[in-house]
Design a protein around this motif. Structure first.
Motif, PDB file in Angstrom:
ATOM      1  N   ARG A  67     -49.744  18.119   0.924  1.00 15.85           N
ATOM      2  CA  ARG A  67     -48.296  18.365   1.040  1.00 15.85           C
ATOM      3  C   ARG A  67     -47.843  19.398   0.038  1.00 15.85           C
ATOM      4  NH1 ARG A  67     -44.947  12.819   1.415  1.00 15.85           N
ATOM      5  NH2 ARG A  67     -43.286  14.350   1.301  1.00 15.85           N
ATOM      6  N   THR A  68     -48.292  19.203  -1.206  1.00 18.55           N
ATOM      7  CA  THR A  68     -47.862  20.106  -2.278  1.00 18.55           C
ATOM      8  C   THR A  68     -48.311  21.529  -2.008  1.00 18.55           C
ATOM      9  OG1 THR A  68     -48.307  18.237  -3.710  1.00 18.55           O
ATOM     10  CG2 THR A  68     -47.765  20.302  -4.792  1.00 18.55           C
ATOM     11  N   SER A  69     -49.534  21.663  -1.499  1.00 16.34           N
ATOM     12  CA  SER A  69     -50.031  23.019  -1.264  1.00 16.34           C
ATOM     13  C   SER A  69     -49.488  23.586   0.042  1.00 16.34           C
ATOM     14  CB  SER A  69     -51.554  23.049  -1.301  1.00 16.34           C
ATOM     15  OG  SER A  69     -52.049  22.105  -0.388  1.00 16.34           O
ATOM     16  N   ARG A 120     -42.787   9.047  -6.780  1.00 14.74           N
ATOM     17  CA  ARG A 120     -43.361   9.159  -5.441  1.00 14.74           C
ATOM     18  C   ARG A 120     -42.280   8.922  -4.402  1.00 14.74           C
ATOM     19  NH1 ARG A 120     -49.054   6.066  -4.775  1.00 14.74           N
ATOM     20  NH2 ARG A 120     -48.128   5.857  -2.714  1.00 14.74           N
ATOM     21  N   ALA A 167     -46.029  14.639   6.091  1.00 12.50           N
ATOM     22  CA  ALA A 167     -45.029  14.343   5.061  1.00 12.50           C
ATOM     23  C   ALA A 167     -44.059  13.234   5.476  1.00 12.50           C
ATOM     24  CB  ALA A 167     -44.276  15.617   4.699  1.00 12.50           C
ATOM     25  N   ARG A 201     -51.280  13.828  -0.618  1.00 15.18           N
ATOM     26  CA  ARG A 201     -50.188  14.369  -1.452  1.00 15.18           C
ATOM     27  C   ARG A 201     -50.491  15.808  -1.861  1.00 15.18           C
ATOM     28  NH1 ARG A 201     -49.661   8.916  -2.691  1.00 15.18           N
ATOM     29  NH2 ARG A 201     -51.415   8.921  -4.127  1.00 15.18           N
ATOM     30  N   GLU A 202     -51.771  16.075  -2.129  1.00 25.12           N
ATOM     31  CA  GLU A 202     -52.176  17.427  -2.491  1.00 25.12           C
ATOM     32  C   GLU A 202     -51.941  18.383  -1.310  1.00 25.12           C
ATOM     33  OE1 GLU A 202     -55.914  17.154  -4.812  1.00 25.12           O
ATOM     34  OE2 GLU A 202     -56.433  18.945  -3.632  1.00 25.12           O
TER      35      GLU A 202
END
Ligand code: AMP
Length: 193
Positions: free
Chosen positions: A39-41, A138, A50, A36-37
């Motif tokens: 993806r966010t970054s 989520r 994703a 998830r990190e």
């Protein structure tokens, strides 16, 4: 001590891992959080995984093993809680090798045993509560993706129960008990290992 928390989505692995971090100073290694990190970054790998994550499918062994390898390299002292990893037999074999290479070993694989009906209810609730509190929901906490996640668990991850049983490393706790009771049951496993 190095442990794996095993169980289907919604079994409480993340909750219990966080408790162990607080009470025993262990290091939580959650591949779900790492992905998830990513993806966010907006890393290339994050973008690549994703759609797979949103659909509820497993990302490739190569990717998650790479993520875990990186984290292990930075923490030679051990004390790991593997949360959401391994999820396939190939990942389990890779983990054993990675730990061996650094002179570490697995203390126990702790299964949080739950019931499927309760599980689905928990995940639907997790999404509702997050929405009600204005927190991000989520993307994979919806019914469609949940069905796929459960199927992935039964097809690819549940064989790990037999794998760790055969190695004499499987310990099972009742994941349906109150959070604090589950915490005590895990503490007993660790204190007796
Ligand atoms: P989690 O937060 O552990 O439920 O993971 C969320 C999603 O990330 C999963 O549904 C998979 O798409 C992916 N994922 C997390 N850990 C793994 C893993 N060990 N192997 C493959 N995919 C994973």
């Amino acid at each position: 001590m190095n442990i794996i928390l095993l169980g289907p989505p919604g079994a409480g692995k993340g909750t219990q891992a966080a408790k162990l971090v607080a009470s025993r100073n262990m290091i939580q290694l959650s591949t779900g959080d790492m992905l998830r990190e990513a993806r966010t970054s907006g890393t290339e790998m994050g973008q690549k995984v994703a759609a797979i994550m949103d659909a509820g499918e497993l990302v490739t062994d190569e990717i998650v093993i790479g993520l875990i390898r990186e984290k292990l390299e930075g923490n030679a002292g051990g004390g790991f809680i593997f949360d959401g990893f391994p999820r396939t037999l190939a990942q389990a074999d890779a983990l054993e090798k990675l730990l061996n290479d650094m002179g570490q070993s697995l203390t126990a694989a702790i299964e949080l045993q739950v019931n499927d009906e309760v599980l689905v209810g928990r995940i639907v609730n997790r999404a509702k509560e997050a929405a009600a509190n204005g927190q991000p929901v989520r993307a994979d906490d919806n019914k469609e993706s949940l069905k796929v996640r459960l199927m992935e668990y039964y097809k690819k991850t549940s064989p790990l129960l037999g794998y760790y049983y055969a190695k004499g490393q499987l310990r099972t706790v009742d994941g349906l008990a109150e959070i604090n009771e589950v915490e005590s049951a895990i503490a007993r496993v660790l204190d007796n290992s």
